[in-house]
Every structure is written in C-alpha cells, then in structure tokens.
Scaffold this motif. Structure first.
Motif, PDB file in Angstrom:
ATOM      1  N   VAL A 194     -13.730   4.472  11.280  1.00  0.00           N
ATOM      2  CA  VAL A 194     -13.931   3.114  11.797  1.00  0.00           C
ATOM      3  C   VAL A 194     -15.395   2.685  11.664  1.00  0.00           C
ATOM      4  N   LEU A 195     -16.276   3.599  12.042  1.00  0.00           N
ATOM      5  CA  LEU A 195     -17.697   3.270  11.958  1.00  0.00           C
ATOM      6  C   LEU A 195     -18.145   3.097  10.505  1.00  0.00           C
ATOM      7  N   MET A 196     -17.551   3.900   9.659  1.00  0.00           N
ATOM      8  CA  MET A 196     -17.868   3.797   8.244  1.00  0.00           C
ATOM      9  C   MET A 196     -17.527   2.402   7.743  1.00  0.00           C
ATOM     10  N   GLN A 197     -16.345   1.982   8.114  1.00  0.00           N
ATOM     11  CA  GLN A 197     -15.880   0.653   7.727  1.00  0.00           C
ATOM     12  C   GLN A 197     -16.843  -0.423   8.227  1.00  0.00           C
ATOM     13  N   LYS A 198     -17.226  -0.280   9.476  1.00  0.00           N
ATOM     14  CA  LYS A 198     -18.162  -1.244  10.074  1.00  0.00           C
ATOM     15  C   LYS A 198     -19.490  -1.245   9.343  1.00  0.00           C
ATOM     16  N   PHE A 199     -19.922  -0.032   9.036  1.00  0.00           N
ATOM     17  CA  PHE A 199     -21.209   0.078   8.365  1.00  0.00           C
ATOM     18  C   PHE A 199     -21.169  -0.588   6.988  1.00  0.00           C
ATOM     19  N   LEU A 200     -20.082  -0.379   6.282  1.00  0.00           N
ATOM     20  CA  LEU A 200     -19.934  -0.984   4.957  1.00  0.00           C
ATOM     21  C   LEU A 200     -20.030  -2.509   5.041  1.00  0.00           C
ATOM     22  N   GLU A 201     -19.388  -3.050   6.047  1.00  0.00           N
ATOM     23  CA  GLU A 201     -19.476  -4.503   6.233  1.00  0.00           C
ATOM     24  C   GLU A 201     -20.918  -4.899   6.513  1.00  0.00           C
ATOM     25  N   HIS A 202     -21.525  -4.120   7.366  1.00  0.00           N
ATOM     26  CA  HIS A 202     -22.893  -4.417   7.776  1.00  0.00           C
ATOM     27  C   HIS A 202     -23.849  -4.477   6.586  1.00  0.00           C
ATOM     28  N   VAL A 203     -23.687  -3.585   5.647  1.00  0.00           N
ATOM     29  CA  VAL A 203     -24.630  -3.568   4.518  1.00  0.00           C
ATOM     30  C   VAL A 203     -24.054  -4.285   3.289  1.00  0.00           C
ATOM     31  N   ASN A 204     -23.077  -5.114   3.548  1.00  0.00           N
ATOM     32  CA  ASN A 204     -22.497  -5.915   2.468  1.00  0.00           C
ATOM     33  C   ASN A 204     -21.886  -5.105   1.345  1.00  0.00           C
ATOM     34  N   LEU A 205     -21.316  -4.014   1.711  1.00  0.00           N
ATOM     35  CA  LEU A 205     -20.600  -3.241   0.699  1.00  0.00           C
ATOM     36  C   LEU A 205     -19.117  -3.244   1.036  1.00  0.00           C
ATOM     37  N   SER A 206     -18.696  -4.318   1.715  1.00  0.00           N
ATOM     38  CA  SER A 206     -17.289  -4.346   2.097  1.00  0.00           C
ATOM     39  C   SER A 206     -16.480  -4.797   0.887  1.00  0.00           C
ATOM     40  N   PHE A 207     -15.962  -3.832   0.209  1.00  0.00           N
ATOM     41  CA  PHE A 207     -15.218  -4.130  -1.004  1.00  0.00           C
ATOM     42  C   PHE A 207     -13.794  -4.551  -0.655  1.00  0.00           C
ATOM     43  N   GLU A 208     -13.199  -5.200  -1.573  1.00  0.00           N
ATOM     44  CA  GLU A 208     -11.828  -5.655  -1.365  1.00  0.00           C
ATOM     45  C   GLU A 208     -10.888  -4.454  -1.270  1.00  0.00           C
ATOM     46  N   VAL A 209     -10.076  -4.472  -0.255  1.00  0.00           N
ATOM     47  CA  VAL A 209      -9.108  -3.387  -0.105  1.00  0.00           C
ATOM     48  C   VAL A 209      -7.911  -3.683  -1.010  1.00  0.00           C
ATOM     49  N   VAL A 210      -7.473  -2.685  -1.722  1.00  0.00           N
ATOM     50  CA  VAL A 210      -6.333  -2.867  -2.617  1.00  0.00           C
ATOM     51  C   VAL A 210      -5.055  -3.007  -1.785  1.00  0.00           C
ATOM     52  N   SER A 211      -4.326  -4.066  -2.024  1.00  0.00           N
ATOM     53  CA  SER A 211      -3.150  -4.346  -1.196  1.00  0.00           C
ATOM     54  C   SER A 211      -2.059  -3.291  -1.412  1.00  0.00           C
ATOM     55  N   GLU A 212      -1.183  -3.203  -0.442  1.00  0.00           N
ATOM     56  CA  GLU A 212      -0.096  -2.221  -0.523  1.00  0.00           C
ATOM     57  C   GLU A 212       0.752  -2.419  -1.775  1.00  0.00           C
ATOM     58  N   ASP A 213       1.043  -3.690  -2.035  1.00  0.00           N
ATOM     59  CA  ASP A 213       1.888  -3.990  -3.186  1.00  0.00           C
ATOM     60  C   ASP A 213       1.278  -3.497  -4.482  1.00  0.00           C
ATOM     61  N   LEU A 214       0.021  -3.875  -4.636  1.00  0.00           N
ATOM     62  CA  LEU A 214      -0.671  -3.485  -5.854  1.00  0.00           C
ATOM     63  C   LEU A 214      -0.777  -1.962  -5.962  1.00  0.00           C
ATOM     64  N   LYS A 215      -1.024  -1.375  -4.822  1.00  0.00           N
ATOM     65  CA  LYS A 215      -1.165   0.079  -4.807  1.00  0.00           C
ATOM     66  C   LYS A 215       0.135   0.756  -5.254  1.00  0.00           C
ATOM     67  N   ASN A 216       1.227   0.228  -4.739  1.00  0.00           N
ATOM     68  CA  ASN A 216       2.515   0.794  -5.140  1.00  0.00           C
ATOM     69  C   ASN A 216       2.756   0.623  -6.635  1.00  0.00           C
ATOM     70  N   GLU A 217       2.391  -0.544  -7.071  1.00  0.00           N
ATOM     71  CA  GLU A 217       2.571  -0.843  -8.490  1.00  0.00           C
ATOM     72  C   GLU A 217       1.763   0.120  -9.361  1.00  0.00           C
ATOM     73  N   LEU A 218       0.533   0.414  -8.870  1.00  0.00           N
ATOM     74  CA  LEU A 218      -0.375   1.235  -9.687  1.00  0.00           C
ATOM     75  C   LEU A 218      -0.318   2.712  -9.324  1.00  0.00           C
ATOM     76  N   SER A 219       0.584   3.052  -8.456  1.00  0.00           N
ATOM     77  CA  SER A 219       0.488   4.385  -7.859  1.00  0.00           C
ATOM     78  C   SER A 219       0.430   5.506  -8.896  1.00  0.00           C
ATOM     79  N   ASN A 220       1.170   5.347  -9.970  1.00  0.00           N
ATOM     80  CA  ASN A 220       1.114   6.412 -10.970  1.00  0.00           C
ATOM     81  C   ASN A 220      -0.253   6.498 -11.639  1.00  0.00           C
TER      82      ASN A 220
END
Ligand code: SF4
Length: 493
Positions: free
Chosen positions: A123-149
């Motif tokens: 959780v803190l890691m996530q917060k920290f990433l936002e704080h330093v502007n490294l909050s990257f886009e999280v890959v959505s579940e759908d896309l992840k399933n599609e790309l899972s292989n």
C-alpha cells in the motif's frame, strides 16, 4: 498538520531542497550522521549480500541509532524525516565536488534507497509511486486476461495462473530500459508490461537519473559554494571526512624510538606509509607531498619534534642535502608542521579520504594511497613482495576495482595481521597504526570495548580539527549563527 504535509512519506526522492534556516551546529551534526550512515551502507554492501536478513537487520539498527526514518510505518517521525531530508542535501553539496565523490555518494544513496523502498508495504509503495509521479497505468483485468499467455511467456518467474493475480503496470519504454534489456518484460505498442514485483527496478532507475542530474547541477553552483566562507570549510571537511578522532592530540608522544621505525613500518604501517618509508630509506629524500603525508603520520604515532628533526635530517644528509641546507630549509617546515613556526597551526595527520581525494601523486612522488593511485599491476607486485597470498591479492584487487580503497586496505590489514575480521571501519592511517599496535600487543579485549563505544566517537573533535586545520574556518563563535537560504545552492544557475 503542517509538518506532516511537508513529509507525507518516510521515503523521498529529495526533489525539493530544504528552505528552512538551520544552525551551523545542526548542519554539521546532520551531515556527519548521514556520512556515518552512508559509510555503513558501503561497508555492508561489500560484506553482505544486499537484502539478506543480516544486511537488513544491520542497516535498520544503524538507521535507528542515528535517528533516521527506519520503518516506513512509523507515523510520527517528523524529526527523522526532516533530518533525512536536510542531511541528504548537505552531503550533496559536499559530494558534488568531484567525479569520484559524486560516484561514491550516488552509489551509497542508491543502496540506501533500495533498502528503504524494499521495506515499504504494498500500500505504501503504491502511495509512494503516486507521490513521485511514477503512478503508471494499471493494466485492466480484461486486457490482462487477453494477454495472459504473452505475459506469462515474457515475464520470468511466473506461473500462468499467477499472472492474472498479479498487478501489472503499463510503463513507457524509456522508464523500463533495464527490464527490457534483460528480457524480463512483455513489450507491446511501445509499452512495457511490468509486474508489481519488478517495479523497484523502475523506481530505482528514475531515482538514479534524478539524483545524478541533481548532483551535476549542484556542481555547477560550486563557485558560489566555494565563496561562502562559512560553508566551504565545513563542506571540504565533510568530503574529506572521516568521522573519528583526528589524531592531532598525541597521547603517545615520545613513546616511540627512532630505531623502532623500520620494524614498525613493516608490521604496523598501512601500505601508504610503508611505501613512503621505504622510498625515504632508499632515496634519502621525499618530495613535499610525501614529507607532509608521512611527517604528519609520524607525528601522529608519537614522534616528538626533536625526534622528527633528527629522523629527517639523518636521512636527508645521506642524500643530496647537506646539514646546513637542511637546517635552513627543511627544518623550518618540520617545525612548522608541529605548529612551532608561522601561523602556529598544529597540523593534523591526513585522513584516508584526504589522501585518496586530494593531491594525487605525480612522477617521482610516493605519497597518496597505493590502493587508489597505484597501477593495479604494480600494486599486485608490491603486495606479492610483501608476502600477501595470491587469493588475498585477488580479493584486494577486486575491492580496488570496485573503488573501495579503504576496504581494500582493511583487507590488507586482515591479511597481514592474520585476523578474519578487522572489527573496525578504517578511515585513517593513524587509526590503522593504533589498531595494529593494539592487536599485536594482545589487546583484543580492549579493542572490543573501544569498538562498542563506537568508531565514530568524538564528534566534537571534528569541530576542533576544522579549527586547527590550515583552512580558515568558522570559529565556534559563529557556529550558532543561522544558515539561511540553503536552497539557493540547489536552484538552477
Ligand atoms: Fe593509507 Fe588509508 Fe590508503 Fe590505507 S586506505 S593505504 S591507510 S590512505
């Protein structure tokens, strides 16, 4: 309230310089503590595998002892965070001054950061990433399933079922270069799909880039730092610093006879001094840099002024210098270094940092640190001639290659004294001598006690040593003055 806002996280990228005023006393004590911390980081990095339990435990202990933030979860550690922030910026000033210094500083700060980042909860890691502007886009579940292989195939260390459980980020290629090069990520349409557990690589990269840029920038403001007569002596002192006793106070003055020096040079002198001694005996002369380095060392191990005059004279008149010339010239500078002439400054023996960082030896010089300044091949030969076993030589050369000169010297100590662990952190040739003598006289117990009380004692001494140095320094009287506008040194141009 206010204070919390200033440091919302225990960890930071140190993007904003401190803007408050701080006293010179605090300035110095913060800086020294961070330096101690970074030295510990350096030592641990060589003696332990990073991020093993032993490594982490030791580092946490040190952070606690020096009152830096040591656990990300601690809520109310404003003072620790403030100290962390300010001290980082002070050392930037001191360590931006040369390529060597910058590299050293960057390396230790990176290691420190890596450890501290690894201590964050998800959780803190996530917060920290936002704080330093490294909050990257999280890959959505759908896309992840599609790309899972694809994700499974391109990301080492995953079983397919786990891919869908793991959070993935879409990261621009520029930020993911390392992972990309190591073929550890799936790439699609100019984005790397980085699993959460690899995000530290990205964060560290980003931190490294920012910090090295910042160091280069700070270096550019060097002229303004150098013209600041309060700061300059402090910073110079720090970058050459070794944070223990300065060996300017000789407890053992007069305890050594001139006849003992040859034997001592073999048993108890560090390599730099052994080399100087040998050169002096062979050529009956040393140039200025060598006379200063060696002369002050001898003073530190207890030679009286009279002994020093006799020692140098005997040697020099065997060479090209006659007694008259010696008395008129060299004798003056020896008395001078004992504070008996001129400004009557009592000169302090040089620390390793000073020897390593300043005044490199030229042709015909024998001063400097052999681990830093000798050609590796020559160093190898020299160690060989001093009966260091081949495996030991290899270890020493490895350390030299990694630019850990003092650690190489510690290794030399261990090998020549037949101990497994030197048990102290080497920072000063005179410390080397003292520890060697203590060991050889069988004072192991005593040694332990002294070590427990800390290598780094006598902090106040450093203040004294500054004042007794040849550089003009801020006197104690000004030590309480407020230091304003620290940020001025960090702003562009
Ligand atoms: Fe001398 Fe220090 Fe170099 Fe050892 S590390 S050789 S004591 S300068």
């Amino acid at each position: 309230g206010d204070r919390r806002e200033q440091y919302p996280h225990s960890l930071q990228f140190y993007l904003e310089p401190p803007t408050e005023s701080i006293s010179l006393v605090e300035f110095e004590s913060f800086a020294i503590d961070r330096l101690k911390l970074l030295k510990v980081v350096e030592n641990l990095g060589v003696s332990y595998v990073r991020n093993t339990d032993a490594y982490q435990t030791k580092l946490e202990q040190e952070l606690r002892k020096l009152k830096f933030p040591y656990r990300a979860l601690a809520e109310d550690d404003y003072e620790a965070r403030r100290k962390d922030h300010i001290s980082h910026f002070i050392l930037r000033l001191a360590y931006c001054q040369s390529e060597d210094l910058r590299r050293w500083f960057l390396q230790q700060e990176m290691d420190l950061f890596r450890y501290r980042f690894s201590q964050l909860t998800d959780v803190l890691m996530q917060k920290f990433l936002e704080h330093v502007n490294l909050s990257f886009e999280v890959v959505s579940e759908d896309l992840k399933n599609e790309l899972s292989n694809d994700l499974y195939v391109s990301t080492p260390g995953f079983i397919q079922s786990k891919v869908t459980e793991q959070m993935f980020y879409k990261v621009g290629l520029a930020d993911a270069v390392d992972l990309f090069r190591a073929r550890r990520v799936f790439i699609k349409d100019g984005f790397a799909y980085v699993p959460f557990k690899e995000i530290d690589v990205i964060v560290l990269n980003s931190y490294r880039t920012k910090l090295s840029k910042a160091l280069a920038l700070t270096a550019r403001s060097l002229p303004s730092i150098q013209s600041d007569e309060r700061l300059q002596p402090l910073l110079n002192h720090l970058s050459h610093s070794y944070v223990g006793p300065d060996y300017s106070i000789q407890k053992n003055t007069g305890k050594i006879s001139l006849e003992q020096i040859d034997a001592l040079s073999v048993k108890s002198f560090p390599l730099c001094m052994r080399q100087l001694h040998r050169a002096l005996r062979e050529s009956h002369h040393l140039r200025h840099g060598g006379r200063m380095q060696y002369g002050l060392f001898l003073k530190g191990i207890g030679l009286t002024l009279e002994q020093a005059l006799e020692f140098w004279k005997k040697e020099f008149i065997r060479g090209k210098v006659d007694a008259d010339k010696f008395d008129k010239g060299y004798a003056y500078s020896i008395r001078h270094s004992y504070g008996k002439e001129g400004k009557r400054t009592d000169y302090t023996p040089y620390s390793c940092m000073k020897i390593i960082m300043s005044n490199p030896p030229g042709q015909g010089d024998y001063h400097g640190c052999p681990f830093r300044h000798s050609d590796p091949e020559l160093l190898k030969q020299k160690l060989h001639s001093y009966k260091i076993p081949p495996s030991g030589i290899t270890q020493i050369l490895e350390l030299v290659k990694g630019m850990h000169f003092q650690l190489a010297c510690q290794k030399y100590f261990e090998l020549t004294h037949d101990v497994d662990d030197i048990g102290f952190s080497l920072n000063h040739p005179n410390q080397y001598f003292t520890e060697s003598q203590r060991l050889l006289s069988g004072g192991r117990e005593l040694k332990k006690e002294l070590n427990n009380s800390g290598n780094f004692q006598q902090k106040n001494n450093s203040q004294e040593s500054m004042n007794s140095n040849s550089t003009p320094t801020s006197s104690n009287a000004t030590a309480d003055t407020e230091l304003e506008g620290l940020e001025a040194y960090f702003t562009e141009d």
